[in-house]
Design a protein around this motif. Structure first.
Motif, PDB file in Angstrom:
ATOM      1  N   LEU A 109       7.529  92.284  65.361  1.00  0.00           N
ATOM      2  CA  LEU A 109       8.685  93.150  65.142  1.00  0.00           C
ATOM      3  C   LEU A 109       8.225  94.519  64.648  1.00  0.00           C
ATOM      4  O   LEU A 109       7.250  94.607  63.892  1.00  0.00           O
ATOM      5  CB  LEU A 109       9.632  92.537  64.104  1.00  0.00           C
ATOM      6  CG  LEU A 109      10.176  91.132  64.388  1.00  0.00           C
ATOM      7  CD1 LEU A 109      10.949  90.620  63.168  1.00  0.00           C
ATOM      8  CD2 LEU A 109      11.057  91.124  65.623  1.00  0.00           C
ATOM      9  N   THR A 113      12.881  97.305  62.464  1.00  0.00           N
ATOM     10  CA  THR A 113      13.606  96.044  62.659  1.00  0.00           C
ATOM     11  C   THR A 113      13.482  95.165  61.425  1.00  0.00           C
ATOM     12  O   THR A 113      14.470  94.582  60.953  1.00  0.00           O
ATOM     13  CB  THR A 113      13.069  95.292  63.882  1.00  0.00           C
ATOM     14  OG1 THR A 113      13.228  96.094  65.048  1.00  0.00           O
ATOM     15  CG2 THR A 113      13.782  93.967  64.069  1.00  0.00           C
ATOM     16  N   ASP A 207      14.263  93.662  68.327  1.00  0.00           N
ATOM     17  CA  ASP A 207      14.085  95.097  68.083  1.00  0.00           C
ATOM     18  C   ASP A 207      15.243  95.935  68.609  1.00  0.00           C
ATOM     19  O   ASP A 207      15.362  97.108  68.260  1.00  0.00           O
ATOM     20  CB  ASP A 207      12.782  95.592  68.736  1.00  0.00           C
ATOM     21  CG  ASP A 207      11.541  95.169  67.945  1.00  0.00           C
ATOM     22  OD1 ASP A 207      11.675  94.900  66.730  1.00  0.00           O
ATOM     23  OD2 ASP A 207      10.451  95.116  68.542  1.00  0.00           O
ATOM     24  N   LYS A 209      18.945  97.512  69.113  1.00  0.00           N
ATOM     25  CA  LYS A 209      20.009  97.890  68.177  1.00  0.00           C
ATOM     26  C   LYS A 209      21.213  96.950  68.291  1.00  0.00           C
ATOM     27  O   LYS A 209      21.893  96.683  67.302  1.00  0.00           O
ATOM     28  CB  LYS A 209      20.449  99.325  68.436  1.00  0.00           C
ATOM     29  CG  LYS A 209      19.386 100.362  68.092  1.00  0.00           C
ATOM     30  CD  LYS A 209      19.915 101.767  68.338  1.00  0.00           C
ATOM     31  CE  LYS A 209      18.859 102.813  67.975  1.00  0.00           C
ATOM     32  NZ  LYS A 209      19.351 104.195  68.216  1.00  0.00           N
ATOM     33  N   GLN A 212      20.606  93.814  66.210  1.00  0.00           N
ATOM     34  CA  GLN A 212      20.597  94.137  64.788  1.00  0.00           C
ATOM     35  C   GLN A 212      22.000  94.448  64.266  1.00  0.00           C
ATOM     36  O   GLN A 212      22.358  94.075  63.157  1.00  0.00           O
ATOM     37  CB  GLN A 212      19.661  95.319  64.538  1.00  0.00           C
ATOM     38  CG  GLN A 212      18.190  94.951  64.750  1.00  0.00           C
ATOM     39  CD  GLN A 212      17.260  96.149  64.651  1.00  0.00           C
ATOM     40  OE1 GLN A 212      17.436  97.009  63.803  1.00  0.00           O
ATOM     41  NE2 GLN A 212      16.266  96.197  65.520  1.00  0.00           N
TER      42      GLN A 212
END
Length: 343
Positions: A109, A113, A207, A209, A212
Motif C-alpha cells: 500500500l 492509503t 489505493d 480513492k 477509501q
C-alpha cells in the motif's frame, strides 16, 4: 465477597484462569477464524447445518409430497458440499494475500492509503476502516463465486438423490468428495506462492480513492450482513435459472424446488435483519464484557472483528437451516398445484 480473576489461591477447585465464555479457547479460535476467513467460516457453518439440521427439518415437514421433500433434502446436501469445496479452494489465496498486507502494509500500500485507512487507530491492523476494506475482499469472494456454486449445486442434485435416497440396490461409491477435497487442500502451497501477486492487486484496489471513501463512510455499518444477504440473493436467482434449464431434474419437481429456494431466501433475509436488530443490545453488552475480560490480548481487535462477521453468519444460518426448512417446504408444496393435487 468479590474475588479477583487474578487471585492465585482459591479455596475451591475453580481454575484460576476461568472467566466464563468470554475467554473460552474455542470461542477465541472461532472468532479469529471468522475474522481471517469469513467466507470459509460461513461455508463451514453452512456445511454442518445443511447435512444435518436442514434435511431433518425438511423430511419432518407434515402433509407434504415425499418426493418433493427428498429433492429439497438432496439440494441441501449438494449445496453444502459444493459451497464448502469451492470456498475452501477459492478463499485460501485471498486470505493469504490479505495476511501479507497485514504483516507488511508498506510493501503493498502507498503511504497515503495507509494513513487514510489507519485514521486514529494505533496501527493499521486495529483500524476499523482497514477491517472494512479487507473484509470487502474476504466476504466479497462469496458473491463472486455465487453463480458457479449454484450451477454445480443444481448439477449435483440428481446424483446426490441417488446416493441418499436410492430407488434400487445401487451401490454407488461415495468417495469422490473426499478425494476432491484432498486435491484442493494439496494445492495450498500453490496458493501461498500466488499470494504475493494477489496481495499486490488487492493493494492497488485499496489505493483507489473510491474504496477509501467507501471505507470511511461504511466501516461502522452492518456491511457483513449486507454482503452475505446479497450473496444469498444471487445464489438463489442463479439456482432458479439453472433449475429451469436442467434436463436431469423431473419437470414436475422443478416448481416445488424453485419455490422452496425463493421462499427460504425471502424468509431468511427478512428474518435475519429482524433478529439482528433485536440482538443489537445483547451483542453490545457481550462485546463490552468481552473487551473487559480480554483487554490484555494482543489480538483483541481481531476477535472483535470476528464477532462482527460471525454474528450475521450464525443468525442467517440458524434461521435458514433450522427454522425455515419446514415452513418453506410446506409452502412450496402448496404453491405448486400439481403437487397439491397428489396429496
Amino acid at each position: 465477597m468479590k474475588i479477583s480473576p487474578n487471585t492465585n489461591n482459591l479455596n475451591n477447585n475453580t481454575p484460576v484462569n476461568f472467566k466464563g465464555i468470554y475467554n473460552n479457547k474455542i470461542l477465541l479460535k472461532g472468532l479469529k477464524f471468522a475474522a481471517n476467513n469469513g467466507t470459509l467460516f460461513s461455508a463451514t457453518t453452512t456445511l454442518a447445518l445443511s447435512v444435518t439440521a436442514r434435511p431433518l427439518a425438511i423430511m419432518a415437514t407434515p402433509k407434504t409430497d415425499k418426493e418433493n421433500k427428498k429433492l429439497a433434502a438432496a439440494k441441501s446436501f449438494a449445496s453444502g458440499i459444493v459451497n464448502y469445496l469451492i470456498v475452501l479452494g477459492a478463499s485460501l489465496p485471498i486470505v493469504n494475500a490479505v495476511k501479507k498486507i497485514d504483516k507488511n502494509p508498506s510493501q503493498f500500500l502507498n503511504p497515503k492509503t495507509i494513513k487514510n485507512l489507519k485514521g486514529s487507530a494505533k496501527n493499521l491492523a486495529s483500524s476499523k476502516k482497514y477491517s472494512f476494506a479487507s473484509q470487502l475482499f474476504k466476504l466479497g469472494l462469496g458473491l463472486l463465486i455465487a453463480i458457479p456454486k449454484s450451477y454445480l449445486t443444481c448439477a449435483l442434485i440428481p446424483p446426490v438423490m441417488s446416493v441418499i435416497f436410492p430407488k434400487k440396490k445401487n451401490k454407488i461409491q461415495n468417495h469422490s468428495d473426499s478425494k476432491q477435497q484432498g486435491k484442493i487442500i494439496s494445492f495450498k502451497g500453490l496458493y501461498d506462492r500466488a499470494a504475493t501477486g494477489i496481495a499486490k492487486r488487492i493493494g492497488k484496489i485499496m489505493d483507489t480513492k473510491i474504496l477509501q471513501k467507501a471505507a470511511s463512510k461504511l466501516y461502522d455499518t452492518n456491511f457483513a450482513q449486507h454482503i452475505i444477504s446479497l450473496t444469498d440473493v444471487v445464489l438463489t436467482m442463479s439456482f432458479v435459472e439453472r433449475t429451469v434449464k436442467s434436463k436431469k431434474i423431473e419437470e414436475t419437481r422443478k416448481k416445488p424446488l424453485i419455490y422452496n429456494s425463493i421462499i427460504s431466501t425471502a424468509l431468511c433475509l427478512s428474518g435475519g435483519y429482524a433478529v439482528n436488530d433485536l440482538t443489537n443490545i445483547p451483542t453490545e453488552k457481550f462485546i463490552k464484557k468481552f473487551k473487559q475480560v480480554n483487554k490484555d490480548l494482543p489480538e483483541l481487535e481481531k476477535y472483535l472483528e470476528g464477532i462482527k462477521v460471525a454474528k450475521p453468519v450464525l443468525i442467517l444460518a440458524g434461521i435458514y437451516y433450522i427454522f425455515i426448512p419446514l415452513i418453506s417446504t410446506f409452502l412450496a408444496d402448496r404453491t405448486d398445484n400439481k403437487s397439491y393435487n397428489k396429496l
